[in-house]
Design a protein around this motif. Structure first.
Motif, PDB file in Angstrom:
ATOM      1  N   TRP A  99      -2.129  10.719  -5.237  1.00 27.35           N
ATOM      2  CA  TRP A  99      -3.495  11.213  -5.408  1.00 27.35           C
ATOM      3  C   TRP A  99      -4.518  10.080  -5.491  1.00 27.35           C
ATOM      4  O   TRP A  99      -5.705  10.341  -5.594  1.00 27.35           O
ATOM      5  N   SER A 100      -4.058   8.832  -5.402  1.00 24.71           N
ATOM      6  CA  SER A 100      -5.008   7.719  -5.364  1.00 24.71           C
ATOM      7  C   SER A 100      -5.745   7.669  -4.032  1.00 24.71           C
ATOM      8  O   SER A 100      -6.827   7.095  -3.930  1.00 24.71           O
ATOM      9  N   ASP A 101      -5.162   8.267  -2.985  1.00 26.90           N
ATOM     10  CA  ASP A 101      -5.820   8.341  -1.677  1.00 26.90           C
ATOM     11  C   ASP A 101      -5.421   9.674  -1.035  1.00 26.90           C
ATOM     12  O   ASP A 101      -4.686   9.717  -0.051  1.00 26.90           O
ATOM     13  N   SER A 113      -6.839  11.923   0.804  1.00 25.96           N
ATOM     14  CA  SER A 113      -7.296  12.348   2.125  1.00 25.96           C
ATOM     15  C   SER A 113      -6.746  11.483   3.256  1.00 25.96           C
ATOM     16  O   SER A 113      -6.976  11.778   4.420  1.00 25.96           O
ATOM     17  N   ASP A 114      -6.013  10.421   2.909  1.00 22.52           N
ATOM     18  CA  ASP A 114      -5.522   9.525   3.960  1.00 22.52           C
ATOM     19  C   ASP A 114      -4.038   9.208   3.744  1.00 22.52           C
ATOM     20  O   ASP A 114      -3.176   9.997   4.113  1.00 22.52           O
ATOM     21  N   THR A 115      -3.737   8.070   3.140  1.00 20.74           N
ATOM     22  CA  THR A 115      -2.350   7.621   3.043  1.00 20.74           C
ATOM     23  C   THR A 115      -1.480   8.504   2.139  1.00 20.74           C
ATOM     24  O   THR A 115      -0.266   8.576   2.330  1.00 20.74           O
ATOM     25  N   GLY A 116      -2.100   9.169   1.170  1.00 21.78           N
ATOM     26  CA  GLY A 116      -1.327  10.020   0.282  1.00 21.78           C
ATOM     27  C   GLY A 116      -1.273  11.466   0.709  1.00 21.78           C
ATOM     28  O   GLY A 116      -0.588  12.284   0.067  1.00 21.78           O
ATOM     29  N   TYR A 117      -1.958  11.802   1.818  1.00 21.59           N
ATOM     30  CA  TYR A 117      -2.088  13.208   2.224  1.00 21.59           C
ATOM     31  C   TYR A 117      -0.734  13.855   2.527  1.00 21.59           C
ATOM     32  O   TYR A 117      -0.435  14.950   2.046  1.00 21.59           O
ATOM     33  N   SER A 160       0.825  -1.205   0.000  1.00 25.04           N
ATOM     34  CA  SER A 160       0.000   0.000   0.000  1.00 25.04           C
ATOM     35  C   SER A 160       0.860   1.257   0.000  1.00 25.04           C
ATOM     36  O   SER A 160       0.542   2.256  -0.657  1.00 25.04           O
ATOM     37  N   VAL A 177       0.946   4.239  -2.880  1.00 25.92           N
ATOM     38  CA  VAL A 177       0.814   5.668  -2.591  1.00 25.92           C
ATOM     39  C   VAL A 177       2.005   6.438  -3.132  1.00 25.92           C
ATOM     40  O   VAL A 177       1.867   7.564  -3.635  1.00 25.92           O
TER      41      VAL A 177
END
Length: 404
Positions: free
Chosen positions: A256-258, A260-264, A247, A251
Motif C-alpha cells: 500500500w506504499s504505492d 496505484s503502481d508497483t503495489g497494485y 524497490s 513493495v
C-alpha cells in the motif's frame, strides 16, 4: 543386467493420473480466469476501431491445443529408453547456454516488463518463449548423467605428483571438492545468465535443480551449508549495498506504499484471495479477473483459484501437487539405476519449488519474482516442456522392477 535387456513395464498409473488431473483442472481454471481479459487482447481479435471484441476462448483454445500436443509428447517420451538421454546431456546444455546468450542481444531477445527473458521463434513455437525453461532441463540432464557415474573414494591415478600436490589432490577428492567444482562452475554460469535477464525465480529453479541432484548423488552436506551462506551473503550485498530490487522488496513489505503502481498487482491478488473465503465465490464468479488483477491467466492464476474455489479448493489443489511430488520422489527411490533416480529427483524438485514460489508470490509471502504455476498458467512452450519432463519420469517408471 544390460540396458538392452531391461523389460519395459507399464507406466506408473498414479503419477500419470495426477498429471492429467492437474492438467485438466488447469485448463478449466484458465478458461475461467482468461475469458474476460481475452475480450480486450489484440491477439484474440480485439479491434476497438471496428468495435470488435476478442475471442473469450482464445487463451483456452490455444492452451488446450498445446496440452493435447504435450500429452502426446509425454506419452511418446515415456516409451523412450531414458538411458539414451545420457548422450543428449551436453548438447542440450550447450544449446540452452547459447539461447541464454542470444536473449541478451538487442533485436533478438524480447523485452517485456523491464526484463529481457524471451526469444521470438516463428509461429511453431508461439510468439515468444523463455530459454530458461530449456536451461532447467539441460542442467538436470547434465548433472544426472555426470553424477550417476560418481564413485566413492579416491580414484587411482597413473601419474604421481610431488608430496604436497598429492596430498592436496587427495583432500580434494575426499572432501568432494574435485567433483563439485566443474558442476558448480556450470551452475553459476547458467544461473548467472538467467539472473542477468533479470529472472530471479528462473535462477532459483536452476540452482534448486542442480543442488537437489548434487545432494541425491551424495555430495557432503557441509558444501550445501557453505553454498547457502555464500548465496545469502551475495543476496544481502546486492540488496543492501547495490540496491538490487530494493524497490520490489519495499513493495513486498508494504504494497500500500504505492497502491496505484508497483503495489497494485499484489494488492489485487490479496483482495482476490481474501474475498474467496472458505468455500469461494463459485466457478467463473471471480471479480478480480475483470481487468483488476494483472496476469490473471498467467502468474496470478492461483489468486483466481483462491477467489473462486476458496480455501477448501486451494487446499485440495495444494494436496494434488503434494501427492505428485511425493510420488515423484517415490519413483526416484525405486528407480532401477542412479541415472534414472537423479533425473526424477531433479525434475520433481524443480516442479515442487516452482509451485511453492508461485503460490508464495500470490499470497505475498515472498517478493514478486514473475513465475508461473505449472499446468495452470498460460504458456504453450512452458507447458510442452513440463509435460515432456513428466514423460521422462514416466519413462523411468516403466523400468522399475515389479514387486515379487
Amino acid at each position: 543386467m544390460r540396458h538392452a535387456e531391461l523389460a519395459k513395464g507399464p507406466l506408473d498409473l498414479p503419477f500419470l493420473m495426477l498429471v492429467l488431473l492437474l492438467l485438466g483442472i488447469g485448463l478449466i481454471m484458465l478458461l475461467s480466469a482468461s475469458s474476460y481479459a481475452a475480450l480486450y487482447e489484440k491477439v484474440a481479435g480485439y479491434n476497438p476501431t471496428e468495435g470488435k471484441m476478442g475471442d473469450p476462448y482464445y487463451f483456452f483454445k490455444h492452451q488446450a491445443g498445446f496440452a493435447l500436443v504435450g500429452v502426446a509428447i509425454m506419452l511418446g517420451i515415456s516409451h523412450f529408453d531414458y538411458q539414451k538421454m545420457r548422450i543428449y546431456s551436453v548438447p542440450v546444455l550447450a544449446f540452452s547456454f547459447l539461447l541464454l546468450i542470444l536473449v541478451k542481444i538487442p533485436g533478438i531477445g524480447v523485452v517485456a516488463n523491464h526484463a529481457r527473458r524471451w526469444l521470438r521463434i516463428g509461429i511453431f513455437f508461439g510468439p515468444t518463449y523463455q530459454p530458461s525453461e530449456i536451461a532447467k532441463l539441460g542442467v538436470i540432464l547434465f548433472f544426472a548423467a555426470g553424477l550417476s557415474k560418481r564413485r566413492s573414494g579416491v580414484p587411482k591415478f597413473k601419474r604421481r605428483l610431488p608430496y604436497y600436490w598429492e596430498q592436496a589432490r587427495l583432500l580434494a577428492y575426499q572432501s568432494d571438492l574435485a567433483e563439485l567444482v566443474p558442476y558448480g562452475v556450470v551452475l553459476v554460469l547458467v544461473a548467472g545468465l538467467v539472473a542477468w535477464e533479470p529472472h530471479l525465480s528462473g535462477a532459483i529453479l536452476i540452482c534448486a535443480a542442480g543442488a537437489s541432484i548434487l545432494f541425491a548423488a551424495g555430495i557432503k552436506l557441509g558444501w550445501f551449508v557453505l553454498g547457502g551462506a555464500l548465496v545469502s551473503a551475495v543476496g544481502w550485498f546486492a540488496i543492501s549495498v547495490l540496491g538490487y530490487n530494493s524497490s520490489r522488496l519495499a513493495v513486498w513489505m508494504d504494497p500500500w506504499s504505492d497502491p496505484s503502481d508497483t503495489g497494485y498487482q499484489t494488492i489485487q491478488s490479496i483482495y482476490a484471495v481474501s474475498s474467496g473465503g472458505l468455500s469461494g465465490l463459485g466457478f467463473g464468479m471471480s471479480r478480480q479477473k475483470y481487468l483488476y488483477l494483472p496476469e490473471e491467466q498467467n502468474d496470478f492464476i492461483f489468486a483466481v483459484i483462491c477467489e473462486e474455489l476458496g480455501f477448501i479448493g486451494a487446499t485440495l489443489l495444494v494436496i494434488l501437487f503434494a501427492l505428485l511430488v511425493i510420488r515423484g520422489y517415490w519413483l526416484a527411490l525405486h528407480s532401477r539405476d542412479r541415472f534414472g533416480s537423479l533425473l526424477v529427483v531433479g525434475i520433481t524438485t524443480v516442479l515442487a519449488v516452482q509451485v511453492f514460489l508461485n503460490m508464495a508470490v500470490v499470497l505475498n509471502l515472498i517478493p514478486n519474482t514473475g513465475i508461473s504455476l505449472p499446468f495452470f498458467s498460460y504458456g504453450g512452450t512452458a507447458l510442452l516442456i513440463q509435460l515432456a519432463e513428466m514423460g521422462v519420469i514416466l519413462s523411468v517408471s516403466r523400468q522399475i522392477a515389479p514387486p515379487k
